[in-house]
Design a protein around this motif. Structure first.
Motif, PDB file in Angstrom:
ATOM      1  N   GLU A  25       0.821  -1.218   0.000  1.00 25.41           N
ATOM      2  CA  GLU A  25       0.000   0.000   0.000  1.00 25.41           C
ATOM      3  C   GLU A  25       0.854   1.267   0.000  1.00 25.41           C
ATOM      4  N   SER A  26       2.056   1.179   0.530  1.00 26.16           N
ATOM      5  CA  SER A  26       2.933   2.358   0.591  1.00 26.16           C
ATOM      6  C   SER A  26       3.769   2.543  -0.680  1.00 26.16           C
ATOM      7  N   TYR A  27       3.757   1.566  -1.559  1.00 28.43           N
ATOM      8  CA  TYR A  27       4.626   1.616  -2.737  1.00 28.43           C
ATOM      9  C   TYR A  27       4.429   2.854  -3.617  1.00 28.43           C
ATOM     10  N   PRO A  28       3.198   3.282  -3.907  1.00 26.42           N
ATOM     11  CA  PRO A  28       3.076   4.485  -4.745  1.00 26.42           C
ATOM     12  C   PRO A  28       3.782   5.708  -4.144  1.00 26.42           C
ATOM     13  N   GLU A  29       3.656   5.889  -2.828  1.00 33.06           N
ATOM     14  CA  GLU A  29       4.355   7.007  -2.167  1.00 33.06           C
ATOM     15  C   GLU A  29       5.863   6.854  -2.301  1.00 33.06           C
ATOM     16  N   VAL A  30       6.351   5.638  -2.101  1.00 29.60           N
ATOM     17  CA  VAL A  30       7.791   5.394  -2.169  1.00 29.60           C
ATOM     18  C   VAL A  30       8.298   5.625  -3.595  1.00 29.60           C
ATOM     19  N   VAL A  31       7.549   5.191  -4.592  1.00 27.60           N
ATOM     20  CA  VAL A  31       7.940   5.417  -5.994  1.00 27.60           C
ATOM     21  C   VAL A  31       8.006   6.918  -6.271  1.00 27.60           C
TER      22      VAL A  31
END
Length: 175
Positions: A25-31
């Motif tokens: 769920e946090s991947y878009p922010e990290v990208v």
């Protein structure tokens, strides 16, 4: 220099790990943060802002950068060529528009090279930045590939290898 010892890489990793549990769920922010960080690559800019901006803070961060530029302050690193504020903002806006599907494509990439090519497909992200961001994702274990299966060589590595090997390829690939 090893990436693990690079001041900028250590800063990026510390910021990401302090704010995210690295669940899917946090991947878009990290990208988003990885792209923004690597394109600016100046720790002091982010320290002055207070952190790596999240997607919801994009407009606030853009105003912050514009104010710095108007005050003739340095925004980007001097360590390598940068794109300037206008092109940077265009790239960040492009990423925001496609972030959900783009993140899914990165995570579902079938190879490290595919991940690299996806990153390189974004306007103003060339081979150097695409590879650095791939390495960030590898180190954060967002993507799982054997680093020995493919790499993007920089100009220094290519020149060194050309001194050792004869390259007879239009693509300048080593046999």
């Amino acid at each position: 220099m090893y990436r693990e010892l690079d001041r900028g890489t250590m800063y990026f990793r510390k910021q990401i790990l302090s704010e995210h549990d690295l669940s899917p769920e946090s991947y878009p922010e990290v990208v988003f943060k990885a792209i923004v960080y690597r394109l600016i690559n100046k720790i002091e800019t982010f320290e002055e802002f207070g952190k790596l901006p999240c997607m919801a803070e994009w407009k606030k961060f853009q105003k912050f950068l514009s104010k710095k530029k108007d005050g003739e302050e340095v925004i980007f690193t001097a360590a390598h060529q940068n794109m300037g504020l206008g092109r940077f903002c265009e790239t960040a806006k492009e990423v925001l528009k496609i972030i959900t599907n783009f993140t899914r494509d990165i995570i579902e990439a079938e190879s490290l090279e595919d991940c690299f090519l996806l990153l390189k497909s974004i306007t103003n992200i060339g081979p150097f930045f695409a590879w650095q961001i791939c390495c960030d994702f590898l180190e954060l274990k967002m993507i799982i590939f054997d680093e020995n299966t493919w790499t993007c060589l920089g100009p220094g590595a290519k020149e060194g290898l050309r001194r050792i090997f004869t390259v007879n390829s239009e693509k300048e690939e080593l046999p």
